[in-house]
Scaffold this motif. Structure first.
Motif, PDB file in Angstrom:
ATOM      1  N   ALA A 169      38.115  41.216  53.833  1.00  0.00           N
ATOM      2  CA  ALA A 169      39.351  40.765  53.492  1.00  0.00           C
ATOM      3  C   ALA A 169      39.521  40.822  51.997  1.00  0.00           C
ATOM      4  N   TYR A 170      38.727  40.527  51.054  1.00  0.00           N
ATOM      5  CA  TYR A 170      38.799  40.896  49.529  1.00  0.00           C
ATOM      6  C   TYR A 170      39.058  42.012  49.322  1.00  0.00           C
ATOM      7  N   LEU A 171      38.286  43.176  49.969  1.00  0.00           N
ATOM      8  CA  LEU A 171      38.960  44.360  49.834  1.00  0.00           C
ATOM      9  C   LEU A 171      40.253  44.786  50.169  1.00  0.00           C
ATOM     10  N   MET A 172      40.724  44.431  51.454  1.00  0.00           N
ATOM     11  CA  MET A 172      42.021  44.793  51.867  1.00  0.00           C
ATOM     12  C   MET A 172      43.038  44.169  50.947  1.00  0.00           C
ATOM     13  N   THR A 173      42.914  42.682  50.400  1.00  0.00           N
ATOM     14  CA  THR A 173      43.728  42.245  49.679  1.00  0.00           C
ATOM     15  C   THR A 173      43.911  42.747  48.411  1.00  0.00           C
ATOM     16  N   LEU A 216      38.522  53.100  50.647  1.00  0.00           N
ATOM     17  CA  LEU A 216      37.746  52.467  51.330  1.00  0.00           C
ATOM     18  C   LEU A 216      38.690  51.540  52.256  1.00  0.00           C
ATOM     19  N   VAL A 217      39.701  51.088  51.929  1.00  0.00           N
ATOM     20  CA  VAL A 217      40.418  50.289  53.092  1.00  0.00           C
ATOM     21  C   VAL A 217      40.937  51.275  54.164  1.00  0.00           C
ATOM     22  N   ALA A 218      41.099  52.803  53.919  1.00  0.00           N
ATOM     23  CA  ALA A 218      41.313  53.495  54.933  1.00  0.00           C
ATOM     24  C   ALA A 218      40.285  53.765  55.821  1.00  0.00           C
ATOM     25  N   PHE A 219      39.053  54.044  55.095  1.00  0.00           N
ATOM     26  CA  PHE A 219      37.894  54.229  55.711  1.00  0.00           C
ATOM     27  C   PHE A 219      37.384  52.893  56.866  1.00  0.00           C
ATOM     28  N   SER A 220      37.644  51.718  56.243  1.00  0.00           N
ATOM     29  CA  SER A 220      37.515  50.636  57.097  1.00  0.00           C
ATOM     30  C   SER A 220      38.259  50.351  58.412  1.00  0.00           C
TER      31      SER A 220
END
Length: 437
Positions: A93-97, A179-183
């Protein structure tokens, strides 16, 4: 306001159609960067924007979300040029935000994405410049067994090579974007059943090829970033770190000083309805965000793994809910008790950081679990008073079916498919608003 008065207040409060946002299309709720990554039961930006319109009257406001999740409140605040702060114990969630709240120059980002896609191109279109066969897959060795459980060998190896290329990116804002796209594409590239509300495998699933999945999603993200870049004020785009204070951590400890926040807008976890650590485990495994998934789960508020022995509830409404559940299921009663104790401490922290005249707005719904009415909203209202807040306003809103799953297994309290469900989940929810006087 006494517990009985709170219950009466809730009973007589009608649904306010102005807060349902039923007219909003997916393109509206997923505008800008809000469509970067799937996230369970997220609220929509229109709700946050309406609360900001109602309660913020200056251009230099500070907005906080202690359960920032995928960043709806944070992104909405940044779009207005406000200071935004928040926490989440969930590392993905931290990465996304962080990625969603950074507006990147569209031309520059497009060039970086095109360069990346060239490096990960599939074998049939490899160029002489880039050869994917020369890339060593980046697959966390300690999670290999679990990764093999969810992915075919070919999907695993291709994803590992894609991740290896992302890891080499030196610019942090671009690396986070990738990384968000990968996730986001991990579930579509796995044998994780997308029709199930809990982690389960579907061996008949036609998984999407990793290159196709990430290319398609990156092109969507490029459009979202471009639209976001157009609305974010220049002073924020030029100094993003001055306006964004987020961190991985518990909602009980916010990264801002006393009396510094104008408005809090948040949707907390529900009582054991979602195990966020489980639902995001593919990202956690691939990005190596937790050494031990079981221990990682225990840190989450609302998890079934948390119990307290030496802390007592202050809310009489919450205590009554726990007592009623005690007659049905002692283990579940302890889980609910821990949830409300944690939330009381979160409300204490909300009171600390708000300015005088500031408001906290908690979005929460009620449900029924093992035959017991779980009056989350009423318990929140009661608890807010124990933290020092005056109950300022109560909004009851309908949740359109397209925004949130509406069916639930009454025994477990978890969302379920319509053919397996025996009750409605959260057909309505409340926004409980506390004022710091």
């Amino acid at each position: 306001m006494s517990p009985d008065a709170i219950l009466e207040w809730f009973d007589r409060t009608p649904i306010d159609k102005d807060w349902s946002f039923s007219e909003c299309k997916p393109s509206d709720t997923g505008k800008w960067t809000h469509g970067y990554h799937r996230y369970p039961a997220k609220f929509i930006p229109q709700l946050v924007e309406k609360l900001m319109d109602t309660y913020i009257d200056n251009d230099t406001a500070s907005v906080n979300d202690p359960f920032m999740g995928c960043g709806t409140t944070i992104v909405s605040a940044i779009s207005r040029g406000f200071h935004a702060s928040g926490t989440d114990i969930n590392k993905i969630a931290y990465l996304m935000t962080g990625a969603k709240a950074k507006a990147i120059c569209p031309d520059y980002l497009k060039k970086k994405v095109n360069d990346f896609l060239l490096q990960i191109c599939p074998p049939e279109i490899e160029s002489e410049l880039f050869s994917k066969n020369q890339i060593e897959p980046c697959i966390p060795e300690k999670h290999l067994e679990k990764i093999n459980y969810w992915f075919t060998e070919s999907a695993r190896d291709e994803l590992g090579k894609i991740l290896a290329v992302i890891r080499k990116e030196k610019e942090s804002v671009i690396k986070s974007f990738l990384l968000v796209a990968f996730s986001h594409v991990l579930k579509t590239c796995s044998i994780w059943s997308l029709s199930s509300t809990k982690p389960s495998r579907d061996f008949n699933k036609r998984s999407t090829l990793p290159y196709d999945a990430i290319k398609r999603h990156l092109l969507k993200m490029l459009k979202g970033n471009s639209h976001f870049y157009d609305v974010v004020p220049s002073h924020v785009k030029d100094n993003p770190d001055s306006y964004l204070k987020i961190r991985i951590g518990c909602a009980k400890e916010q990264p801002v000083p006393d009396d510094s926040v104008d408005l809090i807008v948040s949707s907390s976890p529900y009582v054991t309805s979602y195990e966020y650590a489980d639902l995001h485990q593919l990202s956690t495994l691939w990005l190596d965000l937790a050494g031990d998934l079981k221990e990682y789960r225990k840190e989450f508020i609302g998890t079934s793994y948390k119990h307290y022995q030496n802390k007592a509830l202050k809310s009489l409404i919450a205590s009554k809910i726990v007592d009623e559940m005690e007659q049905k299921n002692r283990k579940k009663a302890k889980e609910i008790d821990a949830f409300y104790i944690d939330m009381q401490e979160v409300f204490n922290e909300s009171y600390r950081i708000l300015k005088l005249g500031g408001r906290c707005c908690y979005v929460i719904g009620n449900t029924k679990l093992r035959g017991v009415d779980i009056l989350n909203a009423e318990a929140f209202a009661d608890s807010l008073q124990h933290s020092g807040f005056k109950l300022d306003r109560l909004i009851k809103r309908e949740i359109p079916l397209k925004i949130l799953p509406q069916t639930r297994d009454e025994k477990t309290g978890r969302f379920a498919s319509k053919d397996k469900a025996d009750a409605q989940a959260y057909p309505t929810e409340y926004i409980v608003i506390g004022l710091k006087e």
